[in-house]
Design an enzyme around this catalytic site. Structure first.
Site, short mmCIF file in Angstrom:
data_model
loop_
_atom_site.label_atom_id
_atom_site.label_comp_id
_atom_site.label_asym_id
_atom_site.label_seq_id
_atom_site.Cartn_x
_atom_site.Cartn_y
_atom_site.Cartn_z
N LYS A 13 34.82 9.16 -25.01
CA LYS A 13 35.81 7.90 -24.89
C LYS A 13 35.45 6.64 -23.93
O LYS A 13 35.96 5.84 -23.81
CB LYS A 13 37.09 8.63 -24.19
CG LYS A 13 38.39 8.38 -23.37
CD LYS A 13 38.86 9.40 -23.79
CE LYS A 13 39.18 10.26 -22.12
NZ LYS A 13 39.24 9.96 -21.74
N ARG A 88 48.47 11.56 -18.06
CA ARG A 88 47.78 12.98 -17.75
C ARG A 88 48.87 13.97 -19.22
O ARG A 88 48.70 15.21 -19.02
CB ARG A 88 47.05 13.45 -16.48
CG ARG A 88 46.13 14.89 -17.35
CD ARG A 88 44.95 14.79 -15.98
NE ARG A 88 44.08 13.84 -15.91
CZ ARG A 88 42.62 13.29 -16.39
NH1 ARG A 88 42.17 14.73 -16.68
NH2 ARG A 88 42.51 12.32 -16.12
N ARG A 127 23.57 18.52 -23.53
CA ARG A 127 23.95 17.27 -22.91
C ARG A 127 22.30 17.55 -21.40
O ARG A 127 22.76 18.81 -20.46
CB ARG A 127 24.92 16.87 -21.48
CG ARG A 127 25.56 15.92 -22.74
CD ARG A 127 26.93 15.70 -21.35
NE ARG A 127 28.18 14.75 -22.53
CZ ARG A 127 29.48 14.57 -21.80
NH1 ARG A 127 29.63 15.15 -20.34
NH2 ARG A 127 30.36 14.74 -22.10
N ARG A 160 24.55 19.75 -16.14
CA ARG A 160 25.39 19.81 -15.14
C ARG A 160 26.07 20.73 -15.54
O ARG A 160 26.56 21.86 -16.30
CB ARG A 160 26.39 18.65 -14.98
CG ARG A 160 25.84 17.23 -14.62
CD ARG A 160 27.10 16.10 -15.27
NE ARG A 160 28.54 16.82 -15.41
CZ ARG A 160 29.13 16.20 -15.39
NH1 ARG A 160 29.31 14.71 -15.95
NH2 ARG A 160 30.18 16.31 -15.92
N ARG A 171 37.54 23.62 -19.76
CA ARG A 171 38.40 21.88 -19.85
C ARG A 171 38.96 21.62 -21.15
O ARG A 171 40.03 20.82 -20.92
CB ARG A 171 36.25 21.09 -19.76
CG ARG A 171 36.81 21.74 -18.07
CD ARG A 171 34.99 21.28 -18.42
NE ARG A 171 34.93 19.19 -18.38
CZ ARG A 171 33.43 18.60 -18.92
NH1 ARG A 171 32.87 19.88 -18.83
NH2 ARG A 171 33.55 17.11 -19.08
#
Ligand SMILES: [Zn+2]
Length: 218
Positions: A13, A88, A127, A160, A171
């Site tokens: 995004k 949201r 990542r 992370r 998530r």
């Protein structure tokens, strides 16, 4: 022109928002940024939000919407804004519509970037970054020259904590739970376009352009 951009974590995004901002001269607004700014500047809205956060409760929808409307004051005539990760919830979407209606504006286009859950997980959990120089890598799509080492030779790469498999699955699940009702809400209004985000970045950009052009000419 007001564009709402929906998309799960890891869907790309950020990259697409940047493209839209440049191509259409839109202001990029996210509720996270708005909340940070109002708290930092100690505005009335920011202080109210802070009092909820101090009690460990969620900042109510009407307060979030008021902050976003305040950000939208800065929209120049003829241009618009892209709302990133906002609204949201259905509550926020309804409050937003009501607030926009007062200024004779509306949400013009809702872009719904869709990516398969398995792909999202691969994108996010792969990542890595260098804690020293900040360089970003991906173990599959952009691997370092030497395994788990920064190309500049500074350090071992790190991940992370919220990019691990278990957290990512949560998530993504939360995103679907919150977003499915939103998608239905905008489908009923007929201003939503589903974008296939499983393809290359360039192809996604292309389908967003087509959708934007169709929706804004109509
Ligand atoms: Zn480095």
């Amino acid at each position: 022109m007001i564009v709402v951009f929906l998309g799960p974590p890891g869907a790309g995004k950020g990259t697409q928002c940047k493209e839209l901002v440049e191509r259409y001269g839109l202001l990029h607004l996210s509720s996270g940024d708005a909340l940070r700014r109002h708290r930092k500047e100690g505005t009335e809205l920011g202080q109210k939000a802070q009092s909820y956060m101090d009690q460990g409760t969620l900042v109510p929808d009407d307060l979030i919407v008021a902050m976003m409307m305040d950000e939208m004051k800065n929209i120049e005539q003829g241009n618009g804004a892209i709302l990133d990760g906002f609204p949201r919830t259905i509550g926020q979407a309804e409050e937003l519509d009501a607030a926009l209606a007062k200024t004779e504006a509306k949400v013009d286009v809702v872009l719904n970037l869709e990516v398969d859950d398995s792909k999202l997980e691969e994108r996010i959990t792969g990542r890595r970054s260098c804690p020293v120089c900040g360089a970003a890598y991906h173990i599959t799509f952009n691997p370092p020259q030497r395994e788990n080492q920064c190309n500049a030779g500074c350090s071992e790469l790190t991940q992370r904590p919220d990019d691990t498999s278990e957290v990512v699955q949560n998530r993504i699940k939360t995103y679907h739970e919150q977003t499915s009702p939103l998608v239905e809400y905008y489908q009923a209004k007929g201003n939503i376009v589903n974008i296939d985000g499983n393809v290359s970045i360039d192809k996604v950009t292309q389908s967003i352009r087509v959708a934007m052009d169709e929706m804004t000419i109509a």
